[in-house]
Every structure is written in C-alpha cells, then in structure tokens.
Enzyme design. Structure first.
Site, PDB file in Angstrom:
ATOM      1  N   VAL A  47       1.040  -1.299  -0.040  1.00 44.00           N
ATOM      2  CA  VAL A  47      -0.139  -0.213   0.201  1.00 44.00           C
ATOM      3  C   VAL A  47       0.627   1.532   0.666  1.00 44.00           C
ATOM      4  O   VAL A  47       0.905   2.689  -0.482  1.00 44.00           O
ATOM      5  CB  VAL A  47      -1.090  -0.065   1.237  1.00 44.00           C
ATOM      6  CG1 VAL A  47      -1.772   1.385   1.255  1.00 44.00           C
ATOM      7  CG2 VAL A  47      -2.463  -1.276   1.280  1.00 44.00           C
ATOM      8  N   LYS A  56      15.113  -2.936   4.638  1.00 43.39           N
ATOM      9  CA  LYS A  56      14.133  -2.432   3.053  1.00 43.39           C
ATOM     10  C   LYS A  56      14.598  -1.328   2.926  1.00 43.39           C
ATOM     11  O   LYS A  56      14.945  -0.506   1.787  1.00 43.39           O
ATOM     12  CB  LYS A  56      12.966  -2.297   4.016  1.00 43.39           C
ATOM     13  CG  LYS A  56      11.888  -3.533   3.129  1.00 43.39           C
ATOM     14  CD  LYS A  56      10.401  -3.050   4.046  1.00 43.39           C
ATOM     15  CE  LYS A  56       9.641  -4.415   3.347  1.00 43.39           C
ATOM     16  NZ  LYS A  56       8.297  -4.295   3.795  1.00 43.39           N
ATOM     17  N   THR A  78      -5.869  -0.953   6.342  1.00 47.73           N
ATOM     18  CA  THR A  78      -7.983  -1.103   6.110  1.00 47.73           C
ATOM     19  C   THR A  78      -7.636  -1.196   8.095  1.00 47.73           C
ATOM     20  O   THR A  78      -6.562  -2.420   8.648  1.00 47.73           O
ATOM     21  CB  THR A  78      -7.913  -1.985   5.743  1.00 47.73           C
ATOM     22  OG1 THR A  78      -7.926  -1.818   4.252  1.00 47.73           O
ATOM     23  CG2 THR A  78      -9.425  -3.092   6.007  1.00 47.73           C
ATOM     24  N   GLU A 105      -7.332   2.874   0.971  1.00 41.08           N
ATOM     25  CA  GLU A 105      -7.287   2.804  -0.123  1.00 41.08           C
ATOM     26  C   GLU A 105      -7.934   1.293  -0.899  1.00 41.08           C
ATOM     27  O   GLU A 105      -8.252   0.726  -0.301  1.00 41.08           O
ATOM     28  CB  GLU A 105      -5.510   2.947  -0.169  1.00 41.08           C
ATOM     29  CG  GLU A 105      -5.169   1.287   0.234  1.00 41.08           C
ATOM     30  CD  GLU A 105      -4.651  -0.028  -0.802  1.00 41.08           C
ATOM     31  OE1 GLU A 105      -4.499   0.144  -1.500  1.00 41.08           O
ATOM     32  OE2 GLU A 105      -5.268  -0.998  -0.084  1.00 41.08           O
ATOM     33  N   PHE A 106      -8.203   1.759  -2.443  1.00 41.02           N
ATOM     34  CA  PHE A 106      -8.592   0.716  -2.757  1.00 41.02           C
ATOM     35  C   PHE A 106      -8.188   0.584  -4.093  1.00 41.02           C
ATOM     36  O   PHE A 106      -8.488  -0.248  -5.029  1.00 41.02           O
ATOM     37  CB  PHE A 106     -10.359   1.213  -3.491  1.00 41.02           C
ATOM     38  CG  PHE A 106     -11.289   1.995  -2.990  1.00 41.02           C
ATOM     39  CD1 PHE A 106     -11.574   0.904  -1.769  1.00 41.02           C
ATOM     40  CD2 PHE A 106     -10.900   2.992  -2.185  1.00 41.02           C
ATOM     41  CE1 PHE A 106     -12.941   1.011  -0.859  1.00 41.02           C
ATOM     42  CE2 PHE A 106     -11.399   3.736  -1.342  1.00 41.02           C
ATOM     43  CZ  PHE A 106     -12.536   2.853  -0.270  1.00 41.02           C
ATOM     44  N   LYS A 130     -14.821   0.789   3.005  1.00 45.79           N
ATOM     45  CA  LYS A 130     -13.276  -0.307   2.930  1.00 45.79           C
ATOM     46  C   LYS A 130     -14.161  -1.918   3.104  1.00 45.79           C
ATOM     47  O   LYS A 130     -13.922  -3.264   2.343  1.00 45.79           O
ATOM     48  CB  LYS A 130     -11.700   0.217   4.370  1.00 45.79           C
ATOM     49  CG  LYS A 130     -10.629  -0.491   3.467  1.00 45.79           C
ATOM     50  CD  LYS A 130     -10.839  -0.652   2.103  1.00 45.79           C
ATOM     51  CE  LYS A 130      -9.462  -1.838   1.727  1.00 45.79           C
ATOM     52  NZ  LYS A 130      -8.636  -1.619   1.326  1.00 45.79           N
ATOM     53  N   CYS A 177      -5.704  -9.472   1.285  1.00 40.42           N
ATOM     54  CA  CYS A 177      -6.839  -8.182   1.751  1.00 40.42           C
ATOM     55  C   CYS A 177      -7.534  -9.227   2.360  1.00 40.42           C
ATOM     56  O   CYS A 177      -8.958  -9.054   2.833  1.00 40.42           O
ATOM     57  CB  CYS A 177      -7.022  -7.702   0.029  1.00 40.42           C
ATOM     58  SG  CYS A 177      -5.963  -6.239   0.518  1.00 40.42           S
TER      59      CYS A 177
HETATM   60  C1  UGA Z   1      -8.433  -5.811  -3.240  1.00 42.90           C
HETATM   61  C2  UGA Z   1      -9.557  -4.563  -3.515  1.00 42.90           C
HETATM   62  O1  UGA Z   1      -9.741  -5.668  -5.289  1.00 42.90           O
HETATM   63  C3  UGA Z   1      -8.947  -3.738  -3.742  1.00 42.90           C
HETATM   64  O2  UGA Z   1      -9.881  -2.961  -4.100  1.00 42.90           O
HETATM   65  C4  UGA Z   1      -8.752  -2.960  -2.805  1.00 42.90           C
HETATM   66  O3  UGA Z   1      -8.144  -2.384  -2.029  1.00 42.90           O
HETATM   67  C5  UGA Z   1      -7.303  -4.390  -1.830  1.00 42.90           C
HETATM   68  O4  UGA Z   1      -7.954  -5.672  -1.908  1.00 42.90           O
HETATM   69  C6  UGA Z   1      -6.767  -4.070  -0.592  1.00 42.90           C
HETATM   70  O5  UGA Z   1      -8.248  -4.263   0.407  1.00 42.90           O
HETATM   71  O6  UGA Z   1      -5.987  -3.531  -0.210  1.00 42.90           O
HETATM   72  P1  UGA Z   1      -6.197  -7.137  -4.506  1.00 42.90           P
HETATM   73  O7  UGA Z   1      -6.144  -8.028  -2.574  1.00 42.90           O
HETATM   74  O8  UGA Z   1      -4.909  -6.713  -4.610  1.00 42.90           O
HETATM   75  O9  UGA Z   1      -7.801  -6.464  -3.575  1.00 42.90           O
HETATM   76  O10 UGA Z   1      -6.784  -8.308  -5.512  1.00 42.90           O
HETATM   77  P2  UGA Z   1      -7.917  -8.603  -6.278  1.00 42.90           P
HETATM   78  O11 UGA Z   1      -7.446  -8.136  -7.521  1.00 42.90           O
HETATM   79  O12 UGA Z   1      -8.687  -7.636  -6.083  1.00 42.90           O
HETATM   80  O13 UGA Z   1      -8.447 -10.112  -6.236  1.00 42.90           O
HETATM   81  C7  UGA Z   1      -8.282 -10.984  -5.060  1.00 42.90           C
HETATM   82  C8  UGA Z   1      -8.481 -12.555  -5.004  1.00 42.90           C
HETATM   83  O14 UGA Z   1     -10.081 -12.816  -5.813  1.00 42.90           O
HETATM   84  C9  UGA Z   1      -7.851 -12.941  -6.036  1.00 42.90           C
HETATM   85  O15 UGA Z   1      -7.135 -14.024  -5.679  1.00 42.90           O
HETATM   86  C10 UGA Z   1      -7.777 -13.185  -7.562  1.00 42.90           C
HETATM   87  O16 UGA Z   1      -7.216 -14.056  -7.877  1.00 42.90           O
HETATM   88  C11 UGA Z   1      -9.187 -13.618  -6.764  1.00 42.90           C
HETATM   89  N1  UGA Z   1     -10.692 -12.854  -7.981  1.00 42.90           N
HETATM   90  C12 UGA Z   1     -10.855 -11.661  -8.234  1.00 42.90           C
HETATM   91  C13 UGA Z   1     -11.922 -14.077  -8.916  1.00 42.90           C
HETATM   92  O17 UGA Z   1     -11.365 -14.866  -7.521  1.00 42.90           O
HETATM   93  N2  UGA Z   1     -12.146 -13.485  -9.827  1.00 42.90           N
HETATM   94  C14 UGA Z   1     -12.179 -12.446  -9.875  1.00 42.90           C
HETATM   95  O18 UGA Z   1     -12.954 -12.156 -10.810  1.00 42.90           O
HETATM   96  C15 UGA Z   1     -11.392 -11.275  -9.492  1.00 42.90           C
END
Ligand code: UGA
Length: 435
Positions: free
Chosen positions: A11, A35, A122, A151-152, A206, A262
């Site tokens: 983040v 780091k 978060t 953050e999103f 969030k 997340c």
């Molecule tokens: C997620 C949220 O999408 C972000 O908006 C948020 O800021 C972030 O968490 C956070 O809280 O910091 P992220 O964990 O990076 O983002 O990844 P995603 O792209 O959301 O995917 C999460 C999981 O869901 C992955 O394992 C992905 O493979 C899975 N996923 C996603 C699916 O199985 N199907 C989908 O259609 C989308």
C-alpha cells in the site's frame, strides 16, 4: 505539498510513488532498515507492474526519499499517512492493530505543527478514535486531525488504480483536513469523485467494499459448480449476468477461490466485528467458509485425475494469489499445494513454476516442492498439470509441446486459462471450472 508515508509495503510504496508523480514531495518511512537501504539504492522491495520506472525517476529527482527515522520523515510534512500492516490475529481473526498504535505513539511527539494524520491501512471501525486518543495521551498539545483515508488499490494494478480511482473516500468532520485532502488529489480527480464522510463510515466503506467483492466471487464460484452439473457454461453465464449494469461484469471470474492479503483478512475482520456487536453477517460468514472449502475441493479434483498413479507428479503453474504480483499471502495456489501434500502424506512430487512469485512461495513452502525455471521444465514428466494462477504467460503454453513432455495428459485448469479445443487436440483430458 509534503507527504510522509509510514510503511513501505504493497500500500505505502505504490501510494508514495503515485503522490510523487502527482508533484508532491514524498518521504517513505519504514523501521525495517534493510528495506530502506534497498529502496535508497533503487532496488524495489516488491514487484508491482510499472512501479520501477516511476519509482526510479522520482528517487533520482529527489521528490521521493526514504528513511528509517520517523522524526526525519515527518519533519515539515503537511500529511502523514499511516500505511502499516494490520494482519489477522492467528486465533481470533481480529485485525492486529499493534503496528498502527506503535506508529501513532512514535508520531505523536512530532506533531508540533498542524498535520493531517491519515490512516490508510485497513482498520476496524473506530480505530481512528483510538489513534486520536493515543496521540492525545502521548502529546496533549499535538496539533493534528486524524482522518480515515482508505485505499482501493489492487496489487498488480496499483498504479493504474491510483491514477484512475472510482472514488477517493476520506473520513473526517474537519473542514481544514478536507482542504488538505483536496490538495493531495488536486488535478487528478474531479470533485464528484471525492467523497467526504464521517470517519467511522469511511472505515466501514473499505471493509464493506472488499467483503462485497469477496461475496460476489464466492457466488460466481458456486454458480460455476452448478453450471458443471447442469451443462451450462460459466463464462457465458457470467457474461450475460454481468451485462446487467446493476450487477456489473467485474469480479465475476470463477476460479479456485479468492486469496491475497485483503479479502480473506478483511472478510474475517468484518465478521469478527459483526459478532462482537451481536450482528449476523450470514453472507460474509458463508463466503469465508465456502472459500476455505473451495481450495480443498480444487486439491481433490487434481488428485482425482491421478487416481491410481503411485506417487504422482504434479506440475503447478502459478503460486501467486493472482497474476502480475509476487505476493503469495493467502494464495489459493499455496493452500492447494499444502492440501495436496497433506492429503497424500507427502507421497507426491510437486514441481511449480511462477513468473514472479517463486521466492515468496519458497518462504511458505520451502523444499516441500521443487521449483522449475520455466513452464516446460515444470510440466516435464507430470501426471497432471494444475493451472492455479492466471498469468498471461500460461496462455502461451504450447500444448502440443507440453503433451510430448508429460507422463500423463491431464490438465486441471483452475483459472479457465488454456484453450480447451487445443488441449484436447493435443491429447489432454482437460478439466476447468464451470463447464
Ligand atoms: C483487493 C481489492 O480489489 C482492492 O480494491 C483493495 O484495495 C485491496 O484488496 C486492498 O484491500 O488492499 P487485491 O487483493 O490486490 O485487491 O486483489 P483483487 O484483484 O481484488 O483479487 C483478490 C482475489 O480475488 C484474488 O485471489 C483473485 O484471483 C480473486 N478474484 C478476483 C477472482 O477469483 N475472481 C475475480 O473475478 C476477481
């Protein structure tokens, strides 16, 4: 404007780079000296698509700097962003706020001139109040507004999401803090994308967003199971359903379950919060449980394809929790590998390849599996190929070549990535999700 960011993880670092690109002077602070040394030398401590170029540009221009000293980093800052981790408690699943509170205590004596303290990590609803209390206790004359600034960003798309947000949510009643937030994002978002709400609502937004997306994924995963039984095709069903603008087409990809740092953590923390307040979030609880069981189900499906093979060889393609990241935290792929090892009492040979995440997977799996330098080395001698992460590179797998390398021609495509016709033409028995 000068921005200090505490925490240089997935983040803090992309946000820091993003704010520098917006023209602000940014100092990233981390108490991990190694780091900071790496970052100062221009070595990124995590992989994030597109980050390296902008990171180095601003590092060299001096607009982005790094320090392990809170006093040095915070000096002269208009805004201090707290972006440290909030991992789940191993027993209760409650979010562990010790890093947040430690950052607040260390920061408090440095708030001699007005600063906005923005909590970006978060955090459970009400944490902003606790941060405010800690600061007031440590330094009663501190001059600041503590706001929530969730953050999103998605990993792998963090920079894209930073510069193209659906909304910026800021939780504060302070008019002064609102003006500071407007200045932080000036020129990047129009006013209608800036949502100012009370601090507790912002903290809730969030969690509720992440849990909603997790529920959506779990729903489509269960529908995929139904499609398999009734002869429907999940890709077609998801497309048709997603065309309804009330539903939307995003986050309708069925797969091996959601993972990452997340969704699993935030759904559990939200559920914990609800139970602590005598509220039942039945959908969220069912999603947590269903997602846990789904990874076991995937492992069973893989093992089913090698039934009767003594000490089967499994080629695993993908270890990261999703494509374009080296992050293996709560990765379904890691859980599936662990389940395969457990179910067979280790009487199985697993060879994995991931374009970016083998060093992080190694920390979780160690020598329980082998790591291959490329896709073709991974599938050599395999009795089944299991596709567990949706890397684009896997789409280019030459299935005819793979067919010549494997021991048995079985594919379990948990990400619906490969071409079924081509796989079958090459002699593979091809299984995927939802059809
Ligand atoms: C997620 C949220 O999408 C972000 O908006 C948020 O800021 C972030 O968490 C956070 O809280 O910091 P992220 O964990 O990076 O983002 O990844 P995603 O792209 O959301 O995917 C999460 C999981 O869901 C992955 O394992 C992905 O493979 C899975 N996923 C996603 C699916 O199985 N199907 C989908 O259609 C989308």
């Amino acid at each position: 404007m000068k921005i200090a960011i505490i925490g240089t993880g997935y983040v803090g670092l992309p946000s820091g780079v993003g704010f520098a690109e917006l023209g602000h002077t940014v100092t990233c602070i981390d108490n991990d000296q190694d780091k900071i040394t790496s970052l100062k030398q221009g070595k990124l401590t995590l992989f994030e698509k597109g980050l390296e170029e902008i990171f180095n540009r601003h590092r060299l221009s001096g607009r982005l700097s790094f320090t392990s000293s809170m006093a040095e980093g915070v000096s002269g800052a208009d805004v201090v962003i707290i972006a440290v981790g909030t991992p789940p408690h191993p027993k209760t699943n409650e979010a562990d706020l010790s890093y947040i509170f430690a950052a607040a205590s260390e920061l408090a004596p440095l708030l001699d001139s007005y600063k906005v303290v923005a909590v970006k990590s978060t955090v459970p609803i009400g944490t902003g109040d606790q941060v405010e209390n800690i600061i007031a206790e440590v330094n009663p004359s501190a001059r600041c507004d503590v706001i929530s600034l969730p953050e999103f960003l998605r990993e792998g798309l963090a920079l894209h999401d930073f510069f193209n947000p659906d909304r910026i949510v800021a939780g504060t009643d302070s008019e002064k803090a609102r003006e500071v937030v407007k200045a932080m994002y000036q020129g990047m978002v129009s006013d209608d994308k800036l949502l100012f709400v009370r601090r507790r609502s912002s903290e809730a937004i969030k969690y509720v967003s992440n849990a909603f997306l997790a529920v959506k994924i779990h729903y489509i995963n269960e529908i995929a199971d139904l499609c398999e039984q009734v002869g429907a095709n999940i890709a077609e069903v998801a497309r048709g359903v997603g065309m309804d603008s009330r539903i939307g087409s995003k986050f309708l990809n069925s797969g091996p379950g959601f993972g990452g740092s997340c969704f699993p953590k935030d759904t559990m923390a939200l559920s914990f919060m609800a139970h602590a307040n005598s509220v039942n979030l039945t959908l969220v609880d069912a999603t947590i449980n269903g997602n846990f069981l789904r990874k076991k189900k995937m492992a069973n499906r893989i093992l089913h394809l090698v039934k009767g093979v003594r000490r089967p060889n499994v080629a695993v393609l993908g270890l990261a929790f999703k494509q374009d990241t080296d992050d293996c935290r709560e990765s379904p792929a890691i859980d599936i590998v662990k389940e395969l090892l457990t179910k067979t009492n280790g009487f199985i040979n697993i060879t994995a390849y991931d374009p970016k995440a083998m060093h992080t997977a190694d920390k979780l799996l160690g020598d329980q599996i082998k790591y291959a330098p490329d896709m073709y080395s991974a599938v050599k001698g395999a009795d089944v190929i299991a596709v567990l992460t949706e890397w684009d590179e896997f789409r280019t797998l030459d299935l005819a070549r793979a067919a010549d390398l494997v021991n048995h021609r079985n594919i379990m495509d948990c990400r619906n990535l490969l071409n079924k016709d081509q796989a079958e033409k090459s002699g593979f028995t091809y299984h995927c999700i939802g059809s």
